[in-house]
Design a protein around this motif. Sequence first.
Motif, short mmCIF file in Angstrom:
data_model
loop_
_atom_site.label_atom_id
_atom_site.label_comp_id
_atom_site.label_asym_id
_atom_site.label_seq_id
_atom_site.Cartn_x
_atom_site.Cartn_y
_atom_site.Cartn_z
N VAL A 19 72.29 -12.83 55.37
CA VAL A 19 71.03 -13.35 54.41
C VAL A 19 71.69 -13.55 53.06
O VAL A 19 71.57 -14.58 52.36
CB VAL A 19 69.95 -12.47 54.53
CG1 VAL A 19 69.13 -12.55 53.22
CG2 VAL A 19 69.03 -12.45 55.80
N VAL A 20 72.53 -12.54 52.65
CA VAL A 20 73.13 -12.79 51.31
C VAL A 20 74.03 -13.98 50.95
O VAL A 20 73.90 -14.76 50.18
CB VAL A 20 74.09 -11.54 51.07
CG1 VAL A 20 75.03 -11.58 49.77
CG2 VAL A 20 73.05 -10.31 50.65
N PHE A 21 74.71 -14.40 52.22
CA PHE A 21 75.61 -15.60 52.29
C PHE A 21 74.67 -16.74 52.14
O PHE A 21 74.97 -17.63 51.23
CB PHE A 21 76.59 -15.48 53.56
CG PHE A 21 77.82 -14.87 53.21
CD1 PHE A 21 78.73 -15.07 52.04
CD2 PHE A 21 78.07 -13.61 53.89
CE1 PHE A 21 79.83 -14.32 51.88
CE2 PHE A 21 79.14 -12.72 53.62
CZ PHE A 21 80.12 -13.26 52.76
N MET A 22 73.51 -16.80 52.84
CA MET A 22 72.65 -17.84 52.86
C MET A 22 72.09 -18.11 51.74
O MET A 22 71.88 -19.32 51.08
CB MET A 22 71.59 -17.77 54.20
CG MET A 22 71.85 -17.72 55.26
SD MET A 22 70.67 -17.91 56.73
CE MET A 22 69.33 -17.74 55.80
N VAL A 23 71.56 -16.98 50.90
CA VAL A 23 71.21 -17.29 49.56
C VAL A 23 72.16 -17.76 48.48
O VAL A 23 71.94 -18.56 47.81
CB VAL A 23 70.55 -15.85 48.92
CG1 VAL A 23 69.96 -15.77 47.74
CG2 VAL A 23 69.28 -15.48 50.00
N ILE A 24 73.25 -17.34 48.75
CA ILE A 24 74.57 -17.96 47.92
C ILE A 24 74.43 -19.26 48.09
O ILE A 24 74.86 -20.02 47.32
CB ILE A 24 75.89 -17.02 48.00
CG1 ILE A 24 75.46 -15.43 47.37
CG2 ILE A 24 76.96 -17.59 47.20
CD1 ILE A 24 76.48 -14.33 47.62
N ALA A 78 73.54 -4.42 59.15
CA ALA A 78 74.38 -4.78 58.23
C ALA A 78 74.92 -6.13 58.38
O ALA A 78 74.93 -7.11 57.42
CB ALA A 78 75.85 -4.11 58.13
N PHE A 79 74.89 -6.81 59.55
CA PHE A 79 75.31 -8.04 59.78
C PHE A 79 74.23 -8.94 59.33
O PHE A 79 74.42 -10.09 58.80
CB PHE A 79 75.27 -8.26 61.50
CG PHE A 79 75.70 -9.53 61.73
CD1 PHE A 79 76.84 -10.39 61.43
CD2 PHE A 79 74.65 -10.33 62.22
CE1 PHE A 79 77.15 -11.63 61.77
CE2 PHE A 79 74.83 -11.71 62.73
CZ PHE A 79 76.12 -12.32 62.52
N VAL A 80 72.92 -8.81 59.41
CA VAL A 80 71.70 -9.42 59.12
C VAL A 80 71.90 -9.41 57.54
O VAL A 80 71.48 -10.48 56.99
CB VAL A 80 70.45 -8.95 59.84
CG1 VAL A 80 69.27 -9.50 58.96
CG2 VAL A 80 70.53 -9.13 61.15
#
Length: 142
Positions: A17-22, A11-13
């Motif tokens: 990844v979602v925050f990095m893409v955003i 879940a952390f990973v």
Amino acid sequence: MSAIWIIFMAAFVTISVVFMVIKMKKNKSAKEDFLAQHPDAAKIYAMRKGVVTSDTLTIHLVDDALPVALTEAGANGIYIAPGEHKIQISSTYTRPGVMYRSVSQSTGTVDKIVTIKPYAEYDLTFDRKEGTFSFDERVNAL
């Protein structure tokens, strides 16, 4: 216990990844918007150097606003519109210390007034011996 740990790490990973893409999409959008408004924008490269020791220049603000980041292969900096601007910069020098620690020295934030030409490219450097920032236009030899 180990199944919970694996689910937590997954879940952390995933969230990271979602925050990095955003963030990447937001930065790309800001760059495109800035370049649409200022097609004659110049580039300022904040020079970084070092392997064992490192000198890092950071451009914090341009005219009291966050700058538009520039990332090219191996180079970091900002896009900036032509004209006169106040930039807030700092330099941090880091070297190895004793017992696996590192020692850092920083200039703190310094204001510098720069005059920018359309489509130009500039290098921003810091001379540790003199304790001064240099702002020089790049000369493109063909």
